[in-house]
Design a protein around this motif. Structure first.
Motif, PDB file in Angstrom:
ATOM      1  N   LYS A   1       4.458   7.392 -13.268  1.00  0.00           N
ATOM      2  CA  LYS A   1       3.756   8.338 -14.050  1.00  0.00           C
ATOM      3  C   LYS A   1       2.504   9.026 -13.041  1.00  0.00           C
ATOM      4  CE  LYS A   1       1.076   5.210 -16.820  1.00  0.00           C
ATOM      5  NZ  LYS A   1       0.969   4.899 -17.900  1.00  0.00           N
ATOM      6  N   GLU A   2       2.073   9.943 -13.737  1.00  0.00           N
ATOM      7  CA  GLU A   2       0.779  10.666 -13.108  1.00  0.00           C
ATOM      8  C   GLU A   2      -0.331   9.898 -13.469  1.00  0.00           C
ATOM      9  OE1 GLU A   2       0.990  14.875 -12.537  1.00  0.00           O
ATOM     10  OE2 GLU A   2       3.151  14.668 -11.907  1.00  0.00           O
TER      11      GLU A   2
ATOM     12  N   ARG B   1      -7.149   2.204  -5.696  1.00  0.00           N
ATOM     13  CA  ARG B   1      -7.589   3.704  -5.017  1.00  0.00           C
ATOM     14  C   ARG B   1      -7.421   4.849  -5.727  1.00  0.00           C
ATOM     15  NH1 ARG B   1      -6.254   7.752  -2.675  1.00  0.00           N
ATOM     16  NH2 ARG B   1      -3.982   7.346  -2.706  1.00  0.00           N
ATOM     17  N   ILE B   2      -6.233   5.043  -6.438  1.00  0.00           N
ATOM     18  CA  ILE B   2      -5.759   6.333  -7.364  1.00  0.00           C
ATOM     19  C   ILE B   2      -6.633   6.229  -8.361  1.00  0.00           C
ATOM     20  CG2 ILE B   2      -3.766   6.919  -8.508  1.00  0.00           C
ATOM     21  CD1 ILE B   2      -1.936   5.747  -6.366  1.00  0.00           C
ATOM     22  N   THR B   3      -6.809   5.293  -9.159  1.00  0.00           N
ATOM     23  CA  THR B   3      -7.382   5.454 -10.425  1.00  0.00           C
ATOM     24  C   THR B   3      -8.980   5.407 -10.390  1.00  0.00           C
ATOM     25  OG1 THR B   3      -7.394   2.926 -10.696  1.00  0.00           O
ATOM     26  CG2 THR B   3      -5.498   4.020 -11.663  1.00  0.00           C
TER      27      THR B   3
ATOM     28  N   ILE C   1      -4.360  -4.661 -18.082  1.00  0.00           N
ATOM     29  CA  ILE C   1      -3.858  -4.945 -16.648  1.00  0.00           C
ATOM     30  C   ILE C   1      -4.073  -6.228 -16.268  1.00  0.00           C
ATOM     31  CG2 ILE C   1      -3.891  -3.973 -14.478  1.00  0.00           C
ATOM     32  CD1 ILE C   1      -4.605  -1.200 -15.740  1.00  0.00           C
ATOM     33  N   LEU C   2      -2.851  -6.834 -16.005  1.00  0.00           N
ATOM     34  CA  LEU C   2      -2.964  -8.143 -15.368  1.00  0.00           C
ATOM     35  C   LEU C   2      -3.026  -8.067 -13.829  1.00  0.00           C
ATOM     36  CD1 LEU C   2       0.059  -9.674 -17.532  1.00  0.00           C
ATOM     37  CD2 LEU C   2      -2.520  -9.786 -17.974  1.00  0.00           C
ATOM     38  N   PHE C   3      -2.424  -7.407 -13.159  1.00  0.00           N
ATOM     39  CA  PHE C   3      -2.297  -7.196 -11.647  1.00  0.00           C
ATOM     40  C   PHE C   3      -2.312  -5.682 -11.252  1.00  0.00           C
ATOM     41  CE2 PHE C   3       0.031  -6.106  -7.777  1.00  0.00           C
ATOM     42  CZ  PHE C   3      -0.939  -6.718  -6.823  1.00  0.00           C
ATOM     43  N   ALA C   4      -3.155  -5.275 -10.320  1.00  0.00           N
ATOM     44  CA  ALA C   4      -3.246  -4.022  -9.709  1.00  0.00           C
ATOM     45  C   ALA C   4      -3.372  -4.067  -8.552  1.00  0.00           C
ATOM     46  CB  ALA C   4      -4.481  -3.082 -10.644  1.00  0.00           C
ATOM     47  N   ASN C   5      -2.660  -3.409  -7.632  1.00  0.00           N
ATOM     48  CA  ASN C   5      -2.960  -3.621  -6.124  1.00  0.00           C
ATOM     49  C   ASN C   5      -3.687  -2.516  -5.559  1.00  0.00           C
ATOM     50  OD1 ASN C   5      -1.426  -0.942  -6.278  1.00  0.00           O
ATOM     51  ND2 ASN C   5       0.089  -1.577  -4.803  1.00  0.00           N
TER      52      ASN C   5
ATOM     53  N   GLY D   1       0.823  -1.175   0.090  1.00  0.00           N
ATOM     54  CA  GLY D   1      -0.030   0.164  -0.075  1.00  0.00           C
ATOM     55  C   GLY D   1       0.646   1.262  -0.115  1.00  0.00           C
ATOM     56  N   ILE D   2       2.048   1.132  -0.180  1.00  0.00           N
ATOM     57  CA  ILE D   2       3.248   2.229  -0.078  1.00  0.00           C
ATOM     58  C   ILE D   2       2.850   2.871  -1.426  1.00  0.00           C
ATOM     59  CG2 ILE D   2       5.332   3.274  -0.259  1.00  0.00           C
ATOM     60  CD1 ILE D   2       6.160   0.565   1.673  1.00  0.00           C
ATOM     61  N   LEU D   3       2.553   2.464  -2.381  1.00  0.00           N
ATOM     62  CA  LEU D   3       2.340   3.067  -3.816  1.00  0.00           C
ATOM     63  C   LEU D   3       1.415   2.087  -4.676  1.00  0.00           C
ATOM     64  CD1 LEU D   3       4.637   1.990  -5.911  1.00  0.00           C
ATOM     65  CD2 LEU D   3       6.250   3.076  -4.415  1.00  0.00           C
ATOM     66  N   GLY D   4       0.956   2.879  -5.791  1.00  0.00           N
ATOM     67  CA  GLY D   4       0.240   2.033  -6.676  1.00  0.00           C
ATOM     68  C   GLY D   4       1.260   1.063  -7.633  1.00  0.00           C
TER      69      GLY D   4
END
Length: 86
Positions: free
Chosen positions: A85-86, A39-41, A30-34, A17-20
Motif C-alpha cells: 500500500k502507499e 525512511r519512507i515514513t 509495529i513490531l518490526f520496521a526495516n 533495503g529493496i522495499l519497506g
C-alpha cells in the motif's frame, strides 16, 4: 534447521533495503520496521518499538480499507496474504 534457514532468508530480505517491510499486530502496534520503511515514513525504529507511532496513525484514510481486508483474512485464516500500500 529448515525453519531457521527460512527465518534467516526472510530476515536478509527484510533488511536488504529493496522495499519497506513491516510486521505489526492487528491492533496497530509495529513490531518490526526495516530501515527502508523508516525512511519512507520518516519515523525511527524506536518510534515504532516504543508504541508512539502505529500503522493506523500513518496510514492515509483511503488505504485503511486495504488494512481491514488483511485483518479480516488474518482473523479467519491465522495469517494474511502479503500486500502493498502507499
Amino acid at each position: 534447521a529448515a525453519s531457521r534457514r527460512q527465518e534467516s532468508l526472510l530476515g536478509a530480505f527484510a533488511n536488504s533495503g529493496i522495499l519497506g517491510v513491516v510486521n505489526a499486530t492487528l491492533s496497530g502496534k509495529i513490531l518490526f520496521a526495516n530501515e527502508e520503511y523508516c525512511r519512507i515514513t520518516g519515523y525511527s525504529a524506536d518510534d515504532f518499538k516504543s508504541g508512539r507511532v502505529g500503522w493506523r496513525t500513518i496510514t492515509p484514510p483511503e488505504w485503511l480499507e486495504v488494512d481491514e481486508r488483511a485483518i479480516a483474512e488474518a482473523r479467519a485464516r491465522g495469517e494474511c496474504t502479503p500486500f502493498e500500500k502507499e
